[in-house]
Design an enzyme around this catalytic site. Sequence first.
Site, PDB file in Angstrom:
ATOM      1  N   CYS A   1       8.209   0.554  -0.256  1.00 53.18           N
ATOM      2  CA  CYS A   1       7.133   1.102   0.575  1.00 53.18           C
ATOM      3  C   CYS A   1       7.327   2.603   0.704  1.00 53.18           C
ATOM      4  O   CYS A   1       8.455   3.070   0.887  1.00 53.18           O
ATOM      5  CB  CYS A   1       7.177   0.450   1.957  1.00 53.18           C
ATOM      6  SG  CYS A   1       5.921   1.077   3.093  1.00 53.18           S
TER       7      CYS A   1
ATOM      8  N   HIS B   1       0.575  -6.415   1.054  1.00 45.39           N
ATOM      9  CA  HIS B   1       1.408  -5.341   1.605  1.00 45.39           C
ATOM     10  C   HIS B   1       0.537  -4.351   2.394  1.00 45.39           C
ATOM     11  O   HIS B   1       0.882  -3.970   3.526  1.00 45.39           O
ATOM     12  CB  HIS B   1       2.133  -4.638   0.449  1.00 45.39           C
ATOM     13  CG  HIS B   1       3.021  -3.514   0.859  1.00 45.39           C
ATOM     14  ND1 HIS B   1       4.391  -3.557   0.728  1.00 45.39           N
ATOM     15  CD2 HIS B   1       2.747  -2.286   1.396  1.00 45.39           C
ATOM     16  CE1 HIS B   1       4.913  -2.423   1.171  1.00 45.39           C
ATOM     17  NE2 HIS B   1       3.932  -1.619   1.576  1.00 45.39           N
ATOM     18  N   GLU B   2      -0.607  -3.952   1.826  1.00 42.73           N
ATOM     19  CA  GLU B   2      -1.459  -2.954   2.486  1.00 42.73           C
ATOM     20  C   GLU B   2      -2.141  -3.541   3.723  1.00 42.73           C
ATOM     21  O   GLU B   2      -2.265  -2.864   4.759  1.00 42.73           O
ATOM     22  CB  GLU B   2      -2.502  -2.392   1.519  1.00 42.73           C
ATOM     23  CG  GLU B   2      -1.925  -1.671   0.299  1.00 42.73           C
ATOM     24  CD  GLU B   2      -0.833  -0.662   0.632  1.00 42.73           C
ATOM     25  OE1 GLU B   2      -0.915  -0.003   1.678  1.00 42.73           O
ATOM     26  OE2 GLU B   2       0.126  -0.550  -0.166  1.00 42.73           O
TER      27      GLU B   2
ATOM     28  N   HIS C   1       0.121  -3.510   6.586  1.00 41.40           N
ATOM     29  CA  HIS C   1       0.185  -2.195   7.251  1.00 41.40           C
ATOM     30  C   HIS C   1      -0.890  -2.080   8.329  1.00 41.40           C
ATOM     31  O   HIS C   1      -0.657  -1.510   9.397  1.00 41.40           O
ATOM     32  CB  HIS C   1      -0.032  -1.062   6.233  1.00 41.40           C
ATOM     33  CG  HIS C   1       1.222  -0.595   5.555  1.00 41.40           C
ATOM     34  ND1 HIS C   1       2.315  -0.124   6.240  1.00 41.40           N
ATOM     35  CD2 HIS C   1       1.543  -0.506   4.244  1.00 41.40           C
ATOM     36  CE1 HIS C   1       3.262   0.235   5.378  1.00 41.40           C
ATOM     37  NE2 HIS C   1       2.819   0.004   4.152  1.00 41.40           N
TER      38      HIS C   1
HETATM   39 ZN    ZN Z   1       3.923   0.261   2.434  1.00 39.92          ZN
END
Ligand code: ZN
Length: 195
Positions: A110, A152-153, A156
Site C-alpha cells: 500500500c 483494497h481501494e 480505504h
Molecule cells: Zn492502499
Amino acid sequence: MKVKIVQVGEQVLRKMARPLSLDELALPGTQELIEWMRETMRDAPGVGLAAPQIGLAIQIAVVEDRPEYAKDVLPERLSERERQPVPFHVLVNPRIVEQSEEQVEFFEGCLSLPGYSALVKRSHTVTVEYWDQDGKAQRTVARGWYARILQHEIDHLLGRLYIDRMEPRSFTSVENLNRHWKELRPHDVRKALGA
Ligand code: ZN
C-alpha cells in the site's frame, strides 16, 4: 499536480469516507481533484489510490494497472495472480454487491505503508457498482488481481487497511520480500513461517 500521499497513522485513513452527490462530482474542483489523483498514482507508481490517501474522506478511488508495471514480473507469477492490464478509471461511491466465497492469497502492499508487504486473502471475484468520472452508473465483475485492487481501494473508503486483513506472521519489508519470499507460493510461505 502531484499530491502528498498520507501515511499510516493519520486518522483520515481510519475514517469512513462520505459518498459524493452527482452535483459534487460534476464540480470543476472535483474533476481537477481526480486529475491530481491520477498524476499522484502514476508518479508513485501504484495501481490504485483512494481519496483518503490524499487526506480527503470522500468516496473516490482511481485504478490503473499499466502493462509496463508488469514487465519485470515472471509470466507464471502474472498468470497465477490473474493479473492483466486495467485501463485508468475512476470509481465514485463504489459498493461490492457480490463477492465469491473463494479466496486467494498473495503479497500485497500500500502506498500509505511504503516499503512493506504481507499476505492478504481476498475474494477471487467481486461485482462492484459505482459511478464513473461522468456520474454514469457502472457495474463491473472483476477477477484475480483486478478484484484484489478493487477490494483494497474500497477498503480505504471504509477506513480499512490491508494490515487489518493480513497474515501477521508474513509481514515483511519489500527488500526481504524480494530476497526470501517472492518466488514461493503463499502456501509455502505460510509453512516456512509457521503461519
Ligand atoms: Zn492502499
